[in-house]
Design a protein around this motif. Structure first.
Motif, PDB file in Angstrom:
ATOM      1  N   MET A 126     -85.995 -30.228  58.512  1.00 48.61           N
ATOM      2  CA  MET A 126     -85.751 -30.537  57.108  1.00 48.61           C
ATOM      3  C   MET A 126     -85.211 -31.958  56.995  1.00 48.61           C
ATOM      4  SD  MET A 126     -84.189 -26.990  55.507  1.00 48.61           S
ATOM      5  CE  MET A 126     -82.828 -26.807  56.666  1.00 48.61           C
ATOM      6  N   GLU A 127     -85.554 -32.606  55.891  1.00 51.00           N
ATOM      7  CA  GLU A 127     -85.060 -33.958  55.616  1.00 51.00           C
ATOM      8  C   GLU A 127     -84.797 -34.062  54.117  1.00 51.00           C
ATOM      9  OE1 GLU A 127     -84.160 -38.107  56.455  1.00 51.00           O
ATOM     10  OE2 GLU A 127     -84.331 -36.326  57.708  1.00 51.00           O
ATOM     11  N   TYR A 128     -83.576 -34.482  53.755  1.00 51.40           N
ATOM     12  CA  TYR A 128     -83.221 -34.565  52.340  1.00 51.40           C
ATOM     13  C   TYR A 128     -83.307 -36.012  51.861  1.00 51.40           C
ATOM     14  CZ  TYR A 128     -80.575 -34.057  47.991  1.00 51.40           C
ATOM     15  OH  TYR A 128     -80.194 -34.059  46.667  1.00 51.40           O
ATOM     16  N   ASP A 129     -84.133 -36.244  50.843  1.00 54.00           N
ATOM     17  CA  ASP A 129     -84.249 -37.541  50.187  1.00 54.00           C
ATOM     18  C   ASP A 129     -83.295 -37.533  49.006  1.00 54.00           C
ATOM     19  OD1 ASP A 129     -84.936 -39.831  48.833  1.00 54.00           O
ATOM     20  OD2 ASP A 129     -87.058 -39.343  48.604  1.00 54.00           O
TER      21      ASP A 129
ATOM     22  N   GLY B  10     -99.019 -28.674  62.732  1.00 56.99           N
ATOM     23  CA  GLY B  10     -97.629 -28.539  62.309  1.00 56.99           C
ATOM     24  C   GLY B  10     -96.889 -29.863  62.246  1.00 56.99           C
ATOM     25  N   ILE B  11     -95.630 -29.782  61.842  1.00 52.69           N
ATOM     26  CA  ILE B  11     -94.732 -30.940  61.788  1.00 52.69           C
ATOM     27  C   ILE B  11     -93.409 -30.532  62.405  1.00 52.69           C
ATOM     28  CG2 ILE B  11     -93.453 -32.506  60.268  1.00 52.69           C
ATOM     29  CD1 ILE B  11     -95.784 -32.247  58.281  1.00 52.69           C
ATOM     30  N   TYR B  12     -92.944 -31.319  63.385  1.00 51.35           N
ATOM     31  CA  TYR B  12     -91.722 -30.989  64.112  1.00 51.35           C
ATOM     32  C   TYR B  12     -90.509 -31.810  63.678  1.00 51.35           C
ATOM     33  CZ  TYR B  12     -94.362 -28.021  67.287  1.00 51.35           C
ATOM     34  OH  TYR B  12     -95.138 -27.003  67.801  1.00 51.35           O
ATOM     35  N   ASP B  13     -90.752 -32.982  63.102  1.00 50.57           N
ATOM     36  CA  ASP B  13     -89.621 -33.788  62.636  1.00 50.57           C
ATOM     37  C   ASP B  13     -90.091 -34.744  61.549  1.00 50.57           C
ATOM     38  OD1 ASP B  13     -87.000 -34.513  62.446  1.00 50.57           O
ATOM     39  OD2 ASP B  13     -86.893 -35.571  64.371  1.00 50.57           O
ATOM     40  N   ILE B  14     -89.142 -35.134  60.681  1.00 51.07           N
ATOM     41  CA  ILE B  14     -89.431 -36.005  59.540  1.00 51.07           C
ATOM     42  C   ILE B  14     -88.384 -37.112  59.481  1.00 51.07           C
ATOM     43  CG2 ILE B  14     -89.690 -36.148  57.028  1.00 51.07           C
ATOM     44  CD1 ILE B  14     -90.037 -33.071  57.043  1.00 51.07           C
ATOM     45  N   GLU B  15     -88.837 -38.343  59.251  1.00 56.80           N
ATOM     46  CA  GLU B  15     -87.946 -39.449  58.909  1.00 56.80           C
ATOM     47  C   GLU B  15     -88.551 -40.173  57.715  1.00 56.80           C
ATOM     48  OE1 GLU B  15     -85.051 -40.378  59.717  1.00 56.80           O
ATOM     49  OE2 GLU B  15     -84.583 -39.577  61.702  1.00 56.80           O
TER      50      GLU B  15
ATOM     51  N   MET C 148     -85.946 -32.108  48.755  1.00 57.06           N
ATOM     52  CA  MET C 148     -85.776 -31.544  50.093  1.00 57.06           C
ATOM     53  C   MET C 148     -87.162 -31.369  50.702  1.00 57.06           C
ATOM     54  SD  MET C 148     -83.591 -30.540  52.396  1.00 57.06           S
ATOM     55  CE  MET C 148     -82.041 -30.171  51.537  1.00 57.06           C
ATOM     56  N   TRP C 149     -87.363 -31.995  51.855  1.00 55.80           N
ATOM     57  CA  TRP C 149     -88.640 -31.922  52.552  1.00 55.80           C
ATOM     58  C   TRP C 149     -88.513 -31.029  53.771  1.00 55.80           C
ATOM     59  CZ3 TRP C 149     -92.955 -34.039  50.461  1.00 55.80           C
ATOM     60  CH2 TRP C 149     -92.778 -34.996  49.461  1.00 55.80           C
ATOM     61  N   MET C 150     -89.556 -30.277  54.057  1.00 54.68           N
ATOM     62  CA  MET C 150     -89.550 -29.358  55.198  1.00 54.68           C
ATOM     63  C   MET C 150     -90.824 -29.503  56.013  1.00 54.68           C
ATOM     64  SD  MET C 150     -88.120 -26.247  52.906  1.00 54.68           S
ATOM     65  CE  MET C 150     -88.405 -27.242  51.437  1.00 54.68           C
ATOM     66  N   GLY C 151     -90.651 -29.685  57.317  1.00 54.82           N
ATOM     67  CA  GLY C 151     -91.780 -29.714  58.226  1.00 54.82           C
ATOM     68  C   GLY C 151     -91.993 -28.317  58.782  1.00 54.82           C
TER      69      GLY C 151
END
Length: 208
Positions: free
Chosen positions: A103-106, A143-148, A112-115
């Motif tokens: 998860m990554e919060y903008d 899939g997506i394992y990480d977000i920046e 809220m973004w979720m991979g």
């Protein structure tokens, strides 16, 4: 420390009230600097977390603690200690069970973004509703394992099929592969984690 009733800590998040929240394979823990308080799943109480295996936790500016309690997504109220399981739209949670990996919060745009194993999901503003962001050319199965998210608002996504640069504003996508990548092998990259160094404008990548 007294009260730490798990064998490993899987994730950490500090909230504005100074508490440290720890996700474990045996539930959610709150640490106040002296002792731990445990929050565990109770199948007979719908206000508890839906699972004790806590993979990710993230705090937003509305005071909600987003909890990836496998295989579900929960919103945890840090003031009351009560949790709510979020319903996954049927167009997303079909056939293969949804797996939220990161998860990554903008905070600037309050998103809220979720991979996940089904690509990129998001929820905007205070009301929680999951939507799917379709990335052109991206294979959802990888899939997506990480977000920046960098300073320009560009997404960097770590996945089995490489590093993805996604500019949602410009609708542009670019895919990067590791050295000696074999194009004949599906999902050959194995990128698992990212770190954005905003001082040097660089992306660091962890892989298997």
């Amino acid at each position: 420390p007294q009260g730490f009733n798990a064998s490993q800590a899987l994730c950490l998040e500090k909230t504005n009230d100074g508490f440290l929240w720890i996700g474990t394979e045996q539930g959610l823990l709150r640490y106040d600097g002296h002792k731990f308080k445990s929050f565990r799943s109770d199948p007979f109480d719908s206000t508890t977390i839906s699972s004790n295996y806590i993979r990710n936790i993230l705090y937003d500016k509305h005071g909600k603690l987003w909890v990836s309690a496998l295989p579900d997504l929960n919103i945890f109220d840090t003031k009351t200690g009560k949790s709510k399981k979020i319903n996954i739209p049927t167009n997303i949670d079909n056939e293969k069970k949804l797996d939220i990996r990161c998860m990554e919060y903008d905070e600037k745009n309050d998103v809220m973004w979720m991979g996940t194993n089904k690509g990129l999901l998001y929820s905007q503003r205070k009301n929680v509703h999951l939507n799917q962001e379709i990335i052109p050319e991206k294979d959802l199965a990888s899939g997506i394992y990480d977000i920046e998210i960098d300073d320009d608002g560009v997404f960097w996504l770590a996945a089995n099929d490489g590093l993805w640069r996604y500019d949602a504003q410009q609708c542009t996508v670019k895919n990067f592969h590791r050295p000696n990548h074999n194009p004949n092998i599906r999902f050959d990259d194995g990128f698992l984690s990212l770190y954005y160094d905003n001082q040097n404008k660089a992306i660091w990548i962890g892989s298997w």
